[in-house]
Write a protein that holds these residues in place. Sequence first.
Motif, PDB file in Angstrom:
ATOM      1  N   GLY A 154       0.810  -1.213   0.000  1.00  0.00           N
ATOM      2  CA  GLY A 154       0.000   0.000   0.000  1.00  0.00           C
ATOM      3  C   GLY A 154       0.841   1.259   0.000  1.00  0.00           C
ATOM      4  N   SER A 155       1.864   1.310   0.839  1.00  0.00           N
ATOM      5  CA  SER A 155       2.732   2.486   0.893  1.00  0.00           C
ATOM      6  C   SER A 155       3.581   2.607  -0.370  1.00  0.00           C
ATOM      7  CB  SER A 155       3.624   2.425   2.132  1.00  0.00           C
ATOM      8  OG  SER A 155       4.419   1.243   2.118  1.00  0.00           O
ATOM      9  N   TRP A 156       4.028   1.469  -0.908  1.00  0.00           N
ATOM     10  CA  TRP A 156       4.811   1.458  -2.149  1.00  0.00           C
ATOM     11  C   TRP A 156       3.998   2.009  -3.314  1.00  0.00           C
ATOM     12  CZ3 TRP A 156       3.978  -1.805  -6.510  1.00  0.00           C
ATOM     13  CH2 TRP A 156       5.028  -1.868  -7.435  1.00  0.00           C
ATOM     14  N   LEU A 157       2.742   1.590  -3.397  1.00  0.00           N
ATOM     15  CA  LEU A 157       1.861   2.077  -4.468  1.00  0.00           C
ATOM     16  C   LEU A 157       1.524   3.554  -4.276  1.00  0.00           C
ATOM     17  CD1 LEU A 157       0.046   1.446  -6.932  1.00  0.00           C
ATOM     18  CD2 LEU A 157      -1.744   0.766  -5.318  1.00  0.00           C
ATOM     19  N   SER A 158       1.309   3.974  -3.035  1.00  0.00           N
ATOM     20  CA  SER A 158       0.966   5.371  -2.763  1.00  0.00           C
ATOM     21  C   SER A 158       2.078   6.322  -3.197  1.00  0.00           C
ATOM     22  CB  SER A 158       0.675   5.566  -1.273  1.00  0.00           C
ATOM     23  OG  SER A 158      -0.437   4.792  -0.874  1.00  0.00           O
ATOM     24  N   GLY A 159       3.334   5.869  -3.139  1.00  0.00           N
ATOM     25  CA  GLY A 159       4.426   6.719  -3.582  1.00  0.00           C
ATOM     26  C   GLY A 159       4.315   7.069  -5.051  1.00  0.00           C
ATOM     27  N   ALA A 160       3.968   6.069  -5.893  1.00  0.00           N
ATOM     28  CA  ALA A 160       3.810   6.332  -7.324  1.00  0.00           C
ATOM     29  C   ALA A 160       2.558   7.160  -7.596  1.00  0.00           C
ATOM     30  CB  ALA A 160       3.741   5.012  -8.085  1.00  0.00           C
ATOM     31  N   VAL A 161       1.478   6.876  -6.872  1.00  0.00           N
ATOM     32  CA  VAL A 161       0.230   7.618  -7.080  1.00  0.00           C
ATOM     33  C   VAL A 161       0.391   9.072  -6.664  1.00  0.00           C
ATOM     34  CG1 VAL A 161      -2.190   7.773  -6.357  1.00  0.00           C
ATOM     35  CG2 VAL A 161      -1.183   5.544  -6.853  1.00  0.00           C
ATOM     36  N   SER A 162       1.193   9.335  -5.631  1.00  0.00           N
ATOM     37  CA  SER A 162       1.384  10.716  -5.174  1.00  0.00           C
ATOM     38  C   SER A 162       2.034  11.579  -6.249  1.00  0.00           C
ATOM     39  CB  SER A 162       2.224  10.730  -3.899  1.00  0.00           C
ATOM     40  OG  SER A 162       3.531  10.229  -4.160  1.00  0.00           O
ATOM     41  N   VAL A 163       2.877  10.978  -7.085  1.00  0.00           N
ATOM     42  CA  VAL A 163       3.489  11.730  -8.183  1.00  0.00           C
ATOM     43  C   VAL A 163       2.417  12.167  -9.183  1.00  0.00           C
ATOM     44  CG1 VAL A 163       5.134  11.599 -10.102  1.00  0.00           C
ATOM     45  CG2 VAL A 163       5.660  10.513  -7.916  1.00  0.00           C
TER      46      VAL A 163
END
Length: 413
Positions: free
Chosen positions: A212-221
Amino acid sequence: MRIDSLDALPGLVPGSYRGRTLHFLDTSSEHGRRVLEYLFPGVDAPAYDDFGLLPSVLTIDALVIGDDYKVQVKSLQRAFETPGPGQLMHPWLGPMSVILEEPASIAFSVRELRVARINVRLKRVQIGGVVGQVLSGLIGGVASLLSAAQALIDVVGLRVLSAARGAAVRRTARLIAAAANAVTPPSDGARLLPEIRSILAASSPETPASFGSWLSGAVSVLSAVTEEPAVASALARPPVSTAQAKIAVASDLAGRMMEAAAGAPSQVDAALLIAAAAEFLSAAARQSVYADFASRREATAYRTAMTSALSALIDRAEILGSDTYQAASSELIRGARRVSSAVVIEMNEVVGRLPEVLVFAAEREHDAWQVAQHIAGDRPGQIEAVYLDIVARNRPRHPAVMEGSTVEALEIR
């Protein structure tokens, strides 16, 4: 439910009542307060009592169109006869709970085949107050969709065996990284994908929590908002990714996730892929507020693409029929529908402010400058801007010799 299916009918806007589609022609609403006036003999000044807010009354003129228009009308008739409040999806005012103030009118005409005209007056029922109205906006819808996607990932972490969930997380992470490497960057987002790829390559998740945190990093961009200063700096600045570029990349990644979910080896993989698609679509929806659409065509195309993608996401989430994911997938479906309606409301407002794309039939070769003079001849100061738009929009081999059957140009306002 998809409520954006009218691109072939200019001038009509989609909406619905109790889930039945209506094609809005005109709509108006009445607002005010309930005031009682007292008149006394021998007293010139009247007295007034304020009995509170007057329920808003909406008048709607709409059409029912299609080969099955009689079936649609019968379904709509049953909806009008159903007791109690029903939900109206208003294309400008958003979702609201309403009741019929008076009987609805359904009219047919021999001059209009496959069409029925609907006239109805509805009274708004206040449910939820101001807070409910605020939360029904686009930002609230995006937040609810993100929360539902994270809840679906949490379900995998809590209710799936460790061996199965670990293998599913690793497979899903590889698919997302491969999708990011396969996406073609748009011309105005060259710096976007390298940043996403570096974030995804920095670590490899092993558990749903780290996923979840790994995916959120890409989505935040993709969700980040780039603020342009009012006064440009004298120093050269690297090009920034536009909102349209972020929308294109996020939509592409979401489409790849949903395609992969259709052939996922297990429901665990499908749940993780659907959650990833939901997060990417939430980023695409959020950027619509900051996108600079040049014409109605572009804004309408975005609206259609987003509602279609969210409809596909709902279809994928409904396939998760296992009791393990039922509550989380139902919440994700509600969030996707909420974002879809909010995008339609937002884009209907944007479309009304944008110019149309003019299309000229070209029976012979044309000079772009002559076409620009034809469009903006009464506004000489805009001829050059129209000329540059024609060249950029049609991309001829040479502006003085434009080949092809049509020439497109942006309308001047």
